[in-house]
Design a protein around this motif. Structure first.
Motif, PDB file in Angstrom:
ATOM      1  N   GLY A   1       2.604  14.854   5.064  1.00 47.96           N
ATOM      2  CA  GLY A   1       3.133  14.856   3.611  1.00 47.96           C
ATOM      3  C   GLY A   1       4.126  13.736   3.300  1.00 47.96           C
ATOM      4  N   VAL A   2       4.277  12.699   4.322  1.00 51.03           N
ATOM      5  CA  VAL A   2       5.375  11.680   4.017  1.00 51.03           C
ATOM      6  C   VAL A   2       4.750  10.395   3.339  1.00 51.03           C
ATOM      7  N   GLN A   3       5.561  10.203   2.218  1.00 51.18           N
ATOM      8  CA  GLN A   3       4.982   9.001   1.577  1.00 51.18           C
ATOM      9  C   GLN A   3       5.632   7.702   2.281  1.00 51.18           C
ATOM     10  N   ASN A   4       4.388   6.982   2.498  1.00 52.31           N
ATOM     11  CA  ASN A   4       4.471   5.625   2.897  1.00 52.31           C
ATOM     12  C   ASN A   4       4.456   4.529   2.052  1.00 52.31           C
TER      13      ASN A   4
ATOM     14  N   VAL B   1      -5.583  11.359   5.618  1.00 54.01           N
ATOM     15  CA  VAL B   1      -4.584  10.666   4.980  1.00 54.01           C
ATOM     16  C   VAL B   1      -5.156  10.506   3.254  1.00 54.01           C
ATOM     17  N   SER B   2      -4.220  10.698   2.452  1.00 51.30           N
ATOM     18  CA  SER B   2      -4.512  10.489   1.117  1.00 51.30           C
ATOM     19  C   SER B   2      -5.054   9.169   0.602  1.00 51.30           C
ATOM     20  N   PRO B   3      -5.889   9.064  -0.293  1.00 51.27           N
ATOM     21  CA  PRO B   3      -6.284   7.409  -0.674  1.00 51.27           C
ATOM     22  C   PRO B   3      -4.925   6.468  -1.041  1.00 51.27           C
ATOM     23  N   ALA B   4      -4.798   5.242  -0.750  1.00 50.12           N
ATOM     24  CA  ALA B   4      -3.737   4.575  -1.043  1.00 50.12           C
ATOM     25  C   ALA B   4      -4.003   3.825  -2.403  1.00 50.12           C
TER      26      ALA B   4
ATOM     27  N   ALA C   1       0.892  -1.309   0.004  1.00 51.53           N
ATOM     28  CA  ALA C   1      -0.066  -0.110  -0.012  1.00 51.53           C
ATOM     29  C   ALA C   1       0.995   1.167  -0.042  1.00 51.53           C
ATOM     30  N   GLU C   2       0.480   2.141  -0.891  1.00 53.11           N
ATOM     31  CA  GLU C   2       1.245   3.204  -1.222  1.00 53.11           C
ATOM     32  C   GLU C   2       0.305   4.344  -0.884  1.00 53.11           C
ATOM     33  N   TYR C   3       0.961   5.502   0.222  1.00 51.12           N
ATOM     34  CA  TYR C   3      -0.091   6.704   0.309  1.00 51.12           C
ATOM     35  C   TYR C   3       0.811   7.638   1.096  1.00 51.12           C
TER      36      TYR C   3
ATOM     37  N   PHE D   1      -1.401  -3.158   9.568  1.00 50.80           N
ATOM     38  CA  PHE D   1      -1.351  -1.982   8.759  1.00 50.80           C
ATOM     39  C   PHE D   1      -1.950  -0.797   9.690  1.00 50.80           C
ATOM     40  N   ARG D   2      -0.789   0.010  10.251  1.00 49.98           N
ATOM     41  CA  ARG D   2      -1.138   0.936  11.322  1.00 49.98           C
ATOM     42  C   ARG D   2      -0.562   2.233  10.776  1.00 49.98           C
ATOM     43  N   GLU D   3      -1.153   3.176  11.040  1.00 56.39           N
ATOM     44  CA  GLU D   3      -0.405   4.568  10.455  1.00 56.39           C
ATOM     45  C   GLU D   3       0.530   4.996  11.815  1.00 56.39           C
TER      46      GLU D   3
END
Length: 180
Positions: free
Chosen positions: A98-101, A139-142, A91-93, A129-131
Protein backbone atom coordinates in the motif's frame (compact mmCIF):
# COMPACT_ATOMS: atom_id res chain seq x y z
CA UNK A 1 30.56 66.86 7.79
CA UNK A 2 30.43 63.35 6.43
CA UNK A 3 33.51 61.26 6.05
CA UNK A 4 34.39 59.52 2.83
CA UNK A 5 33.68 56.15 4.45
CA UNK A 6 30.11 57.11 5.42
CA UNK A 7 29.41 58.41 1.89
CA UNK A 8 30.67 55.15 0.35
CA UNK A 9 28.54 53.22 2.85
CA UNK A 10 25.39 55.20 1.92
CA UNK A 11 26.01 54.80 -1.81
CA UNK A 12 26.60 51.05 -1.55
CA UNK A 13 23.48 50.60 0.63
CA UNK A 14 21.38 52.47 -1.95
CA UNK A 15 22.83 50.40 -4.83
CA UNK A 16 22.25 47.10 -3.06
CA UNK A 17 18.63 48.14 -2.31
CA UNK A 18 18.12 48.93 -5.99
CA UNK A 19 19.69 45.60 -6.99
CA UNK A 20 17.45 43.63 -4.60
CA UNK A 21 14.36 45.43 -5.93
CA UNK A 22 15.38 44.62 -9.51
CA UNK A 23 15.97 40.93 -8.65
CA UNK A 24 12.59 40.72 -6.91
CA UNK A 25 10.88 42.23 -9.97
CA UNK A 26 12.61 39.68 -12.24
CA UNK A 27 11.60 36.78 -10.01
CA UNK A 28 7.95 37.90 -9.84
CA UNK A 29 7.71 38.56 -13.58
CA UNK A 30 8.95 35.02 -14.36
CA UNK A 31 5.69 33.55 -13.09
CA UNK A 32 3.73 35.39 -15.79
CA UNK A 33 6.02 34.70 -18.77
CA UNK A 34 5.97 30.93 -19.28
CA UNK A 35 3.12 28.99 -20.81
CA UNK A 36 2.18 25.33 -20.60
CA UNK A 37 4.27 22.95 -22.76
CA UNK A 38 2.58 20.20 -24.77
CA UNK A 39 3.52 16.56 -25.14
CA UNK A 40 2.56 12.91 -25.32
CA UNK A 41 3.85 9.79 -23.57
CA UNK A 42 3.41 6.25 -24.88
CA UNK A 43 4.49 3.13 -23.01
CA UNK A 44 5.03 -0.30 -24.54
CA UNK A 45 4.19 -3.36 -22.42
CA UNK A 46 6.55 -3.55 -19.45
CA UNK A 47 8.89 -6.53 -19.08
CA UNK A 48 9.67 -7.84 -15.59
CA UNK A 49 12.54 -10.21 -14.82
CA UNK A 50 13.27 -12.01 -11.56
CA UNK A 51 16.82 -10.88 -10.95
CA UNK A 52 19.33 -12.35 -8.56
CA UNK A 53 20.90 -9.46 -6.74
CA UNK A 54 24.30 -9.44 -5.12
CA UNK A 55 23.17 -6.92 -2.57
CA UNK A 56 23.62 -7.71 1.09
CA UNK A 57 20.05 -6.69 1.95
CA UNK A 58 18.25 -8.83 -0.64
CA UNK A 59 18.91 -12.11 -2.35
CA UNK A 60 16.31 -11.53 -5.09
CA UNK A 61 14.74 -8.41 -6.54
CA UNK A 62 12.51 -8.04 -9.61
CA UNK A 63 13.63 -5.61 -12.30
CA UNK A 64 11.27 -3.89 -14.76
CA UNK A 65 12.27 -2.71 -18.22
CA UNK A 66 10.22 0.00 -19.92
CA UNK A 67 10.20 1.06 -23.58
CA UNK A 68 8.61 4.45 -24.21
CA UNK A 69 7.85 7.04 -26.86
CA UNK A 70 7.96 10.73 -25.91
CA UNK A 71 7.04 13.74 -27.99
CA UNK A 72 7.12 17.17 -26.33
CA UNK A 73 7.47 20.84 -27.21
CA UNK A 74 9.19 22.58 -24.28
CA UNK A 75 9.98 25.84 -26.13
CA UNK A 76 7.19 27.80 -24.36
CA UNK A 77 9.07 27.35 -21.06
CA UNK A 78 12.16 29.20 -22.34
CA UNK A 79 12.28 32.95 -21.77
CA UNK A 80 14.93 35.45 -20.69
CA UNK A 81 15.01 34.12 -17.09
CA UNK A 82 15.27 30.39 -17.90
CA UNK A 83 18.64 28.89 -17.12
CA UNK A 84 17.81 25.24 -17.84
CA UNK A 85 15.09 22.60 -17.70
CA UNK A 86 15.25 19.23 -16.00
CA UNK A 87 12.82 16.80 -17.70
CA UNK A 88 12.03 13.37 -16.27
CA UNK A 89 9.79 10.40 -17.00
CA UNK A 90 8.36 8.99 -13.77
CA UNK A 91 6.48 5.79 -12.98
CA UNK A 92 3.89 6.10 -10.22
CA UNK A 93 2.38 2.99 -8.61
CA UNK A 94 1.30 1.48 -5.30
CA UNK A 95 3.17 -1.62 -4.13
CA UNK A 96 1.63 -4.66 -2.44
CA UNK A 97 2.05 -3.06 1.02
CA UNK A 98 0.00 0.00 0.00
CA UNK A 99 2.98 2.35 -0.29
CA UNK A 100 2.78 4.95 -3.08
CA UNK A 101 6.03 4.93 -5.11
CA UNK A 102 7.33 7.40 -7.67
CA UNK A 103 10.39 6.23 -9.61
CA UNK A 104 12.38 8.31 -12.12
CA UNK A 105 13.21 6.02 -15.02
CA UNK A 106 14.59 8.56 -17.51
CA UNK A 107 15.76 12.19 -17.40
CA UNK A 108 17.41 14.89 -19.47
CA UNK A 109 18.76 18.40 -18.89
CA UNK A 110 17.89 20.96 -21.59
CA UNK A 111 19.92 24.16 -21.61
CA UNK A 112 18.91 25.81 -24.91
CA UNK A 113 15.61 26.62 -26.60
CA UNK A 114 16.93 24.99 -29.77
CA UNK A 115 17.06 21.63 -27.93
CA UNK A 116 13.54 21.98 -26.47
CA UNK A 117 11.86 19.67 -29.00
CA UNK A 118 11.82 16.10 -27.64
CA UNK A 119 11.10 13.26 -30.01
CA UNK A 120 12.14 9.88 -28.58
CA UNK A 121 10.97 6.61 -30.09
CA UNK A 122 11.85 3.30 -28.51
CA UNK A 123 13.51 4.90 -25.50
CA UNK A 124 14.57 2.65 -22.64
CA UNK A 125 14.75 3.33 -18.94
CA UNK A 126 18.01 5.03 -18.05
CA UNK A 127 17.93 4.00 -14.40
CA UNK A 128 17.26 0.66 -12.71
CA UNK A 129 13.57 0.12 -12.05
CA UNK A 130 13.40 -2.29 -9.12
CA UNK A 131 10.72 -2.88 -6.52
CA UNK A 132 12.01 -2.41 -2.97
CA UNK A 133 9.71 -5.14 -1.65
CA UNK A 134 11.59 -7.52 -4.04
CA UNK A 135 8.62 -8.39 -6.32
CA UNK A 136 6.25 -6.65 -8.73
CA UNK A 137 3.68 -9.38 -8.00
CA UNK A 138 0.36 -7.93 -6.78
CA UNK A 139 1.55 -4.40 -7.56
CA UNK A 140 -1.06 -2.02 -8.99
CA UNK A 141 -0.60 -0.88 -12.62
CA UNK A 142 1.66 2.13 -13.04
CA UNK A 143 0.90 5.47 -14.60
CA UNK A 144 3.74 7.30 -16.33
CA UNK A 145 4.18 11.08 -16.31
CA UNK A 146 6.59 13.39 -18.12
CA UNK A 147 7.47 16.20 -15.69
CA UNK A 148 9.70 19.26 -15.75
CA UNK A 149 11.61 21.44 -13.32
CA UNK A 150 12.36 24.96 -14.61
CA UNK A 151 15.50 26.45 -13.08
CA UNK A 152 15.57 30.25 -13.46
CA UNK A 153 18.54 32.58 -13.20
CA UNK A 154 16.67 34.50 -10.49
CA UNK A 155 13.70 33.25 -8.48
CA UNK A 156 12.19 30.01 -7.27
CA UNK A 157 12.14 26.66 -9.07
CA UNK A 158 8.96 25.91 -10.99
CA UNK A 159 7.59 22.38 -11.35
CA UNK A 160 4.99 21.04 -13.75
CA UNK A 161 3.65 18.08 -15.67
CA UNK A 162 3.83 17.92 -19.45
CA UNK A 163 1.98 14.69 -20.22
CA UNK A 164 0.63 11.55 -18.56
CA UNK A 165 -0.36 8.15 -19.91
CA UNK A 166 -4.12 7.85 -20.38
CA UNK A 167 -4.20 4.21 -19.24
CA UNK A 168 -2.26 2.56 -16.43
CA UNK A 169 0.27 -0.05 -17.58
CA UNK A 170 0.21 -3.34 -15.62
CA UNK A 171 3.28 -5.24 -14.46
CA UNK A 172 3.35 -8.79 -15.88
CA UNK A 173 4.57 -11.87 -14.02
CA UNK A 174 8.36 -12.10 -13.71
CA UNK A 175 10.07 -13.98 -16.53
CA UNK A 176 13.38 -15.86 -16.63
CA UNK A 177 16.12 -15.15 -14.14
CA UNK A 178 18.75 -12.60 -15.16
CA UNK A 179 22.05 -11.97 -13.38
CA UNK A 180 22.53 -8.33 -12.37
Amino acid sequence: MHTLLSRVNNASAFMSSCMMTLLAAIAISSFFLGSQPTGEVGISPVKVFAAKGRRHYSGKQDAAFVNFNVTADLAPLFHWNTKQLFVSLEAEYTNMHGVQNTVVIWDKIIRRKQDAQLHIEGGKNKYAFREVSTSFKDVSPASYALKYNLMPYVGVLQYGEIARTSDDVPFPEAQAKVAS
